[in-house]
Design an enzyme around this catalytic site. Structure first.
Site, PDB file in Angstrom:
ATOM      1  N   ASP A  37       1.115  -1.479   0.049  1.00 28.06           N
ATOM      2  CA  ASP A  37       0.079  -0.005   0.139  1.00 28.06           C
ATOM      3  C   ASP A  37       0.753   1.123  -0.085  1.00 28.06           C
ATOM      4  O   ASP A  37       2.099   1.075   0.181  1.00 28.06           O
ATOM      5  CB  ASP A  37      -0.898  -0.129   1.209  1.00 28.06           C
ATOM      6  CG  ASP A  37      -2.111   1.129   1.109  1.00 28.06           C
ATOM      7  OD1 ASP A  37      -2.134   1.711  -0.086  1.00 28.06           O
ATOM      8  OD2 ASP A  37      -3.098   0.907   1.873  1.00 28.06           O
TER       9      ASP A  37
HETATM   10  C1  BGC Z   1      -5.072   3.630   0.231  1.00 27.67           C
HETATM   11  C2  BGC Z   1      -5.046   2.629  -0.898  1.00 27.67           C
HETATM   12  C3  BGC Z   1      -4.914   3.401  -2.064  1.00 27.67           C
HETATM   13  C4  BGC Z   1      -3.530   4.002  -2.237  1.00 27.67           C
HETATM   14  C5  BGC Z   1      -3.116   4.558  -3.374  1.00 27.67           C
HETATM   15  C6  BGC Z   1      -3.742   4.462   0.305  1.00 27.67           C
HETATM   16  O1  BGC Z   1      -3.377   5.485   1.220  1.00 27.67           O
HETATM   17  O2  BGC Z   1      -4.783   2.865   1.486  1.00 27.67           O
HETATM   18  O3  BGC Z   1      -6.295   1.841  -0.862  1.00 27.67           O
HETATM   19  O4  BGC Z   1      -5.017   2.456  -3.222  1.00 27.67           O
HETATM   20  O5  BGC Z   1      -3.535   5.014  -1.245  1.00 27.67           O
HETATM   21  O6  BGC Z   1      -4.156   6.136  -3.624  1.00 27.67           O
END
Ligand code: BGC
Length: 712
Positions: A228
């Site tokens: 993530d």
């Molecule tokens: C979120 C993800 C997301 C990623 C990219 C993260 O903070 O938890 O779900 O895909 O950011 O935006």
């Protein structure tokens, strides 16, 4: 692509770049060898393709269709909805040159207060798995990859960057891993995104048991595992554990760790090579040129309404619905005009168009100008707004905003028939349920929710959604409610008994049970009959309207199969469900509860709010938070408009994210604007070590240029 040849030709510096992201949503290209860059984008229920490179915040993205969120789509119990939505989103991806969609999110709803429940499907692993797998198949059928997220046990937001999910192996395997397992085995997702949190003390991004032993070896996953955004901790440990791609990347320190590890032998070249191989296979398959044909935005808008209508749950109806068009109507509640149709956070979409309930009623020529006293029926549009429900923090309670509860009470006091139309991505207490005539739950229905809502209210469509999570009477009835979201250690004391598994077993009365949902027609179901692994039941529409119904098969109290069917009045159909055999190894129920980490001294893993303990920490904290405050002030100055709403959402989300960040996760997310040595400097300063802090700031991390910079 001859992957083995590339592996031989890539230098170690190029390999270190290939396994790191760049420009927030891209993989690093290797121009010397002609290896292109892949573009990713959120996800999950529509596209948030940022304009240009880098992180532009959540409010600056290309127009795209905002489909109903997972809380809604799961309630349709119809995987065709997520499949068709996936196909449409993939068409939009192809048009914007996006190669992989960051979604679906398939974490279970362990507790109704989790701030991201609107993005997740269900409290039941089978339902979440089936709905998620169909979305994956839909997206991937059009040549776009997905990233199934957030693997795993990412069930709360308050401590999202450092939280430690503590659960027994049995709870983890029999419940929380199940949706991922189902999707990996049935839909073969291109990538999986590991979660921010730790599981039993080990961060998911370096959790060999999770990523290698279970995901790859047991389930046979052969795609890419990415972090993530900002979930990286120890780069060498992550590669050894089976984590391929670090996102969003541009963190000099991670490349430094890789190069040093290879040089001193502590990181085996095979681990780096394996990650390169997985990434190259993914690039080879999905790096296709953008499609020049523009998607049919109008058709996608219509599809969004069709899906939303199939998702809505009629929770209560004493006969007041459907409306016959002759009622003298009064309308109350600001969500009539300001429909909440999507959640706040990384999934926020810049919609191509929005149709609110007001737009839809006006288009039908419905008159609703009676006062509460002159009228015979009152429609009240209420629900959770962005201040109450967002990625980045958990909700504080399970109530609707006080002013909305007061409004409903005032409307009930008139003695007229009251219909409550609910919006929102998660469960709320419904203290007014016995006083109102009907409750129609639209969830977060996407950009064309207004059309769906009007059709349901006036009976052009017949509600057929069923709850994908239990609606308890009050928050105190939820298992584990005392401790949820309150500390770094999130202890799963309730084990496998979440949602209906708990309420049924302990006979706890609920407002509306899992699987509940009314219709304007009536159905009868015969008992299930069994023939080996195959179960059958006959469903008959005994009423006078066409409608959808869900045959739900529970074995030993657990959902094992379901099928949604649509029947004309008088029509019968026999539904057949084949249950997948379950191997039942016995896993340990043991829960090992570690001590809470001390709040002082401040470390790289401290929550940002903990910096406020010291004088210098407070100054740093306020400086960081001022970025969000400035954005919020600027948004407040704008005239009332969708742009203002989006900017406000963006600023509020940023504040939540900054508060819950750690110095480490911030540096792992911010790339070159907050390098790791700055994060270390923050920690030293916050602990009062000013000279050491200053040294950290001055000691920059040296790495070779990126291959794309070499080319320039
Ligand atoms: C979120 C993800 C997301 C990623 C990219 C993260 O903070 O938890 O779900 O895909 O950011 O935006």
């Amino acid at each position: 692509m001859d992957i083995q040849k590339y592996k031989r030709e890539l230098t170690v510096e190029e390999k270190a770049a290939l396994v790191s992201g760049t420009a927030f949503m891209y993989t690093n290209p290797i121009p010397r060898l002609g290896i292109p860059s892949l573009c990713m984008s959120d996800g999950p229920h529509g596209l948030r393709k940022q304009i240009g490179e880098g992180d532009n915040g959540i409010s600056q993205s290309e127009p795209a269709t905002a489909f109903p969120t997972a809380a809604a789509t799961a309630s349709s119990w119809n995987p065709e909805n997520t499949r068709r939505m996936g196909e449409a989103i993939a068409e939009e991806c192809r048009y914007y040159g996006v190669h992989t969609l960051l979604g679906p999110g398939v974490n279970l709803k362990r507790n109704p207060l989790c701030g991201r429940n609107f993005e997740y499907f269900s409290e039941d692993p089978y339902l979440a798995g089936v709905m998620g797998a169909a979305e994956v198949e839909g997206v991937q059928s059009k040549g776009v990859g997905v990233s199934v997220k957030h693997f795993a046990l990412n069930n709360s937001e308050n401590f999202r960057f450092m939280g430690n999910s503590i659960a027994s192996e049995r709870t983890i395997r029999e419940l929380y891993l199940r949706p991922f397992e189902y999707i990996v085995k049935h839909a073969k997702p291109a990538t999986v995104m590991c979660a921010y949190n730790q599981i039993n003390g080990v961060y998911c991004s370096e959790n060999k048991w999770l990523l290698n032993d279970i995901l790859r070896k047991e389930w046979g996953f052969d795609g890419v595992v990415m972090t993530d955004w900002g979930a990286m901790h120890d780069r060498a440990a992550s590669l050894k554990a089976g984590l391929d791609l670090e996102m969003p990347g541009d963190t000099a320190v991670c490349r430094r760790w890789i190069l040093d590890g290879i040089a001193d032998g502590s990181l085996p070249m095979e681990a780096l090579d394996k990650a390169c191989e997985n990434i190259l296979r993914w690039v080879d398959r999905y790096a296709i040129p953008a499609d020049e044909t523009e998607p049919d935005w109008k058709a996608h808008h219509t599809l969004a309404a069709e899906i939303a209508a199939d998702c809505a749950v009629l929770m209560k109806n004493d006969g007041v619905l459907p409306l016959n068009g002759q009622e003298k109507l009064h309308i109350a509640g600001k969500l009539f005009e300001h429909m909440r149709y999507q959640g706040a956070g990384s999934s926020m979409i810049n919609p191509t168009m929005v149709t609110t309930p007001k737009d839809a009623l006006d288009a039908r020529g419905v008159k609703y100008d009676c006062s509460p006293d002159e009228c015979d029926t009152i429609l009240v549009f209420v629900g959770l707004t962005d201040e109450y429900e967002s990625e980045g923090s958990d909700r504080e309670n399970m109530r609707l905003p006080d002013d909305q509860l007061a409004l409903i009470d005032r409307m009930c006091d008139t003695g007229k028939k009251v219909v409550v139309v609910l919006f929102g991505g998660s469960v709320v207490e419904l203290p007014f349920a016995d006083r109102v005539g009907a409750i129609l739950n639209m969830f977060l229905p996407g950009q064309n929710g207004g059309t769906a809502c009007a059709k349901l209210l006036f009976g052009d469509e017949n509600p057929s959604g069923k709850l994908a999570e239990t609606w308890p009477l009050r928050y105190e009835d939820v298992p584990g409610h005392e401790s949820f979201g309150k500390s770094v250690n999130e202890i799963y004391t309730e084990g496998t008994e979440i949602g209906y598994r708990y309420y049924n077993r302990h006979k706890v009365p609920v407002r509306y049970p899992f699987g509940h949902g009314l219709s304007y027609t009536t159905f009868t179901h015969t008992e299930w009959t069994q023939d080996g692994d195959t179960y059958s039941q006959t469903v008959t529409n005994t009423g006078s309207r066409f409608g959808g119904e869900v045959a739900q098969l529970y074995i030993d109290g657990v959902l094992r199969g379901f099928q949604k069917i649509y029947l004309a009045p008088g029509e019968s159909r026999t539904v057949t469900v084949t249950v997948e055999p379950e191997d039942k190894p016995v896993y340990s129920d043991e829960l090992v509860i570690p001590q809470e980490p001390p709040k002082y001294p401040v470390t790289l893993e401290s929550r940002f709010t903990d910096l406020k303990q010291t004088f210098m920490g407070r100054i740093l904290f306020n400086a960081v938070l001022s970025v969000a405050a400035k954005q919020e002030k600027e948004a407040q100055k704008l005239p009332d408009s969708p742009e203002r709403d989006n900017k406000m959402k963006g600023a509020q989300f940023l504040r939540r994210i900054l508060e819950s960040n750690s110095p480490r996760s911030m540096s792992m997310t911010a790339g070159s604007s907050m390098p790791y040595n700055f994060a270390q400097g923050f920690v030293e300063l916050a602990n009062g070590h000013y000279i050491r802090g200053a040294k950290c700031f001055m000691t920059s991390i040296k790495v070779p240029k990126l291959p794309k910079e070499e080319q320039k």
